[in-house]
Design a protein around this motif. Structure first.
Motif, PDB file in Angstrom:
ATOM      1  N   UNK A  82     -16.275 -10.771 -53.190  1.00  0.00           N
ATOM      2  CA  UNK A  82     -16.014 -11.886 -52.279  1.00  0.00           C
ATOM      3  C   UNK A  82     -16.906 -11.707 -51.062  1.00  0.00           C
ATOM      4  N   UNK A  83     -17.786 -12.673 -50.858  1.00  0.00           N
ATOM      5  CA  UNK A  83     -18.750 -12.603 -49.759  1.00  0.00           C
ATOM      6  C   UNK A  83     -18.947 -13.995 -49.172  1.00  0.00           C
ATOM      7  N   UNK A  84     -19.692 -14.046 -48.066  1.00  0.00           N
ATOM      8  CA  UNK A  84     -19.938 -15.349 -47.463  1.00  0.00           C
ATOM      9  C   UNK A  84     -20.983 -16.103 -48.284  1.00  0.00           C
ATOM     10  N   UNK A  85     -21.510 -17.158 -47.722  1.00  0.00           N
ATOM     11  CA  UNK A  85     -22.349 -18.068 -48.498  1.00  0.00           C
ATOM     12  C   UNK A  85     -23.847 -17.856 -48.292  1.00  0.00           C
ATOM     13  N   UNK A  86     -24.243 -16.690 -47.801  1.00  0.00           N
ATOM     14  CA  UNK A  86     -25.667 -16.408 -47.613  1.00  0.00           C
ATOM     15  C   UNK A  86     -26.326 -16.102 -48.952  1.00  0.00           C
TER      16      UNK A  86
ATOM     17  N   UNK B 213     -12.370 -17.979 -45.650  1.00  0.00           N
ATOM     18  CA  UNK B 213     -12.498 -17.956 -44.195  1.00  0.00           C
ATOM     19  C   UNK B 213     -13.851 -18.524 -43.773  1.00  0.00           C
ATOM     20  N   UNK B 214     -14.933 -18.084 -44.428  1.00  0.00           N
ATOM     21  CA  UNK B 214     -16.258 -18.573 -44.066  1.00  0.00           C
ATOM     22  C   UNK B 214     -16.416 -20.057 -44.408  1.00  0.00           C
TER      23      UNK B 214
ATOM     24  N   UNK C 205     -17.364 -22.854 -41.605  1.00  0.00           N
ATOM     25  CA  UNK C 205     -18.501 -23.744 -41.806  1.00  0.00           C
ATOM     26  C   UNK C 205     -18.069 -25.211 -41.723  1.00  0.00           C
ATOM     27  N   UNK C 206     -16.930 -25.520 -42.311  1.00  0.00           N
ATOM     28  CA  UNK C 206     -16.417 -26.888 -42.268  1.00  0.00           C
ATOM     29  C   UNK C 206     -16.123 -27.312 -40.829  1.00  0.00           C
TER      30      UNK C 206
ATOM     31  N   UNK D 148     -16.914  -8.040 -48.972  1.00  0.00           N
ATOM     32  CA  UNK D 148     -18.024  -7.652 -48.131  1.00  0.00           C
ATOM     33  C   UNK D 148     -18.173  -8.692 -47.037  1.00  0.00           C
ATOM     34  N   UNK D 149     -18.470  -8.185 -45.850  1.00  0.00           N
ATOM     35  CA  UNK D 149     -18.633  -9.121 -44.749  1.00  0.00           C
ATOM     36  C   UNK D 149     -19.415  -8.458 -43.627  1.00  0.00           C
ATOM     37  N   UNK D 150     -20.122  -9.272 -42.897  1.00  0.00           N
ATOM     38  CA  UNK D 150     -20.853  -8.802 -41.735  1.00  0.00           C
ATOM     39  C   UNK D 150     -20.331  -9.465 -40.477  1.00  0.00           C
ATOM     40  N   UNK D 151     -20.404  -8.739 -39.389  1.00  0.00           N
ATOM     41  CA  UNK D 151     -20.036  -9.316 -38.105  1.00  0.00           C
ATOM     42  C   UNK D 151     -21.175  -9.045 -37.134  1.00  0.00           C
TER      43      UNK D 151
END
Length: 118
Positions: free
Chosen positions: A66-70, A93-94, A98-99, A1-4
């Motif tokens: 698998x999702x971002x860190x929100x 990727x996220x 972030x790094x 899952x991902x948002x743009x």
């Protein structure tokens, strides 16, 4: 899952996508235009998707998401997908994005690029 965010029409905050395994790759199973990044927006979207699946007698039971860190999306997934065994995995990727933003905010990008020891 991902948002743009950059591809979403102006009246929406993001275009959110759900991808599922298919053969040796993945396919996009759903798109959602969400008004924000709050937990309630994610919960409503996921609920609509799961309800549509149930109407078609499809019962998704992912073991890993698998999702971002929100935190908002993590909480939404855990509250809508009622599985005790679901594993939430952060997206590499996220993490690298972030790094890199952190390296830049600390003013270390030149040092990082020029010094192999960094």
């Amino acid at each position: 899952m991902d948002g743009t965010h950059s591809t979403a029409p102006r009246q929406f905050a993001q275009l959110f996508c759900i991808q599922v395994p298919l053969g040796k790759g993945h396919a996009t199973a759903a798109y959602g235009l969400l008004p924000g990044k709050q937990q309630e927006h994610y919960k409503e979207f996921l609920t609509v998707i799961l309800d549509a699946c149930l109407r078609e007698d499809v019962r998704p039971s992912p073991s890993t998401v698998i999702i971002d860190y929100e935190t908002a999306i993590h909480n939404a997934v855990l509250s809508v997908i009622l599985s005790q065994n679901i594993k939430i995995q952060g997206c590499f990727y996220h993490l690298t994005q972030s790094t890199w933003r952190r390296i830049q905010s600390e003013g270390l990008q030149a040092l990082y690029r020029e010094d192999e020891a960094v």
